[in-house]
Scaffold this motif. Sequence first.
Motif, PDB file in Angstrom:
ATOM      1  N   PRO A 149       0.813  -1.223   0.000  1.00 48.99           N
ATOM      2  CA  PRO A 149       0.000   0.000   0.000  1.00 48.99           C
ATOM      3  C   PRO A 149       0.843   1.268   0.000  1.00 48.99           C
TER       4      PRO A 149
ATOM      5  N   ASN B  19      -3.971   0.286  -2.612  1.00 44.40           N
ATOM      6  CA  ASN B  19      -4.436  -0.467  -1.453  1.00 44.40           C
ATOM      7  C   ASN B  19      -4.083  -1.942  -1.610  1.00 44.40           C
TER       8      ASN B  19
ATOM      9  N   ARG C 122     -10.563   4.872   0.592  1.00 47.45           N
ATOM     10  CA  ARG C 122      -9.794   4.895   1.834  1.00 47.45           C
ATOM     11  C   ARG C 122      -8.339   4.542   1.530  1.00 47.45           C
ATOM     12  N   VAL C 123      -7.439   5.277   2.154  1.00 45.89           N
ATOM     13  CA  VAL C 123      -6.009   5.080   1.916  1.00 45.89           C
ATOM     14  C   VAL C 123      -5.459   4.136   2.981  1.00 45.89           C
ATOM     15  N   TRP C 124      -5.215   2.901   2.592  1.00 44.17           N
ATOM     16  CA  TRP C 124      -4.768   1.871   3.531  1.00 44.17           C
ATOM     17  C   TRP C 124      -3.438   2.247   4.174  1.00 44.17           C
TER      18      TRP C 124
END
Length: 202
Positions: free
Chosen positions: A60, A73, A104-106
């Motif tokens: 990620p 991700n 969403r940014v892991w």
Amino acid sequence: MPFQEVFYRPVLGRVLAVVTIVVCVAGVVLMLWEDPAAALRYSWPILLVAAVAWALFWHPSLRVQEHGITVVNVFRTHFVPWPNITAIETRYSLTLRTVGGVVRVWATPAPGRHRTLGLASKDFDGVGESARGEHGSLRPSDAISTPSGNLAQLIRGHWERLRDAGTFASGVDPEASAVTWHWATIALIAVLAAATVIGLLV
């Protein structure tokens, strides 16, 4: 002033990935050395752990570019052009709200409670107005001294400048966003998971 591209991959994630993979490889080598027959059966779960560690902690990343943001991700890569972003949040992780959904940014989870206990007002200096809630409130994860808050402010600042300059006047283009599935990663984990089950049951 030319735009400076930013690439982020958490150091702790890389360390966890390397340590886990090294331990797993050492375990497989030791097993092959002592009992090759057993290794053919029991090394698969160890290799599965190594593959999952790589997918979760090493792979990620976040890349902030002149024409948009690339979010890598675990199983998908998202490219989001600047005009397609509608909001930037940090509640559970750095999150991009876009015209096509939520990304969403892991690589940038919100900081834990122990990290936010020592925050002071100066940690929120310069946070963009679009980060504030209904009553002007900010989340601890918006603090610029945390990775999620620092990167959120970097993205938010550039997004606000483009918005205020009228760059988005031509409208958004949902088709400009792109999602790429990591089929090789999915296949590798699936094969190792199947081999693990077979090896343990046969």
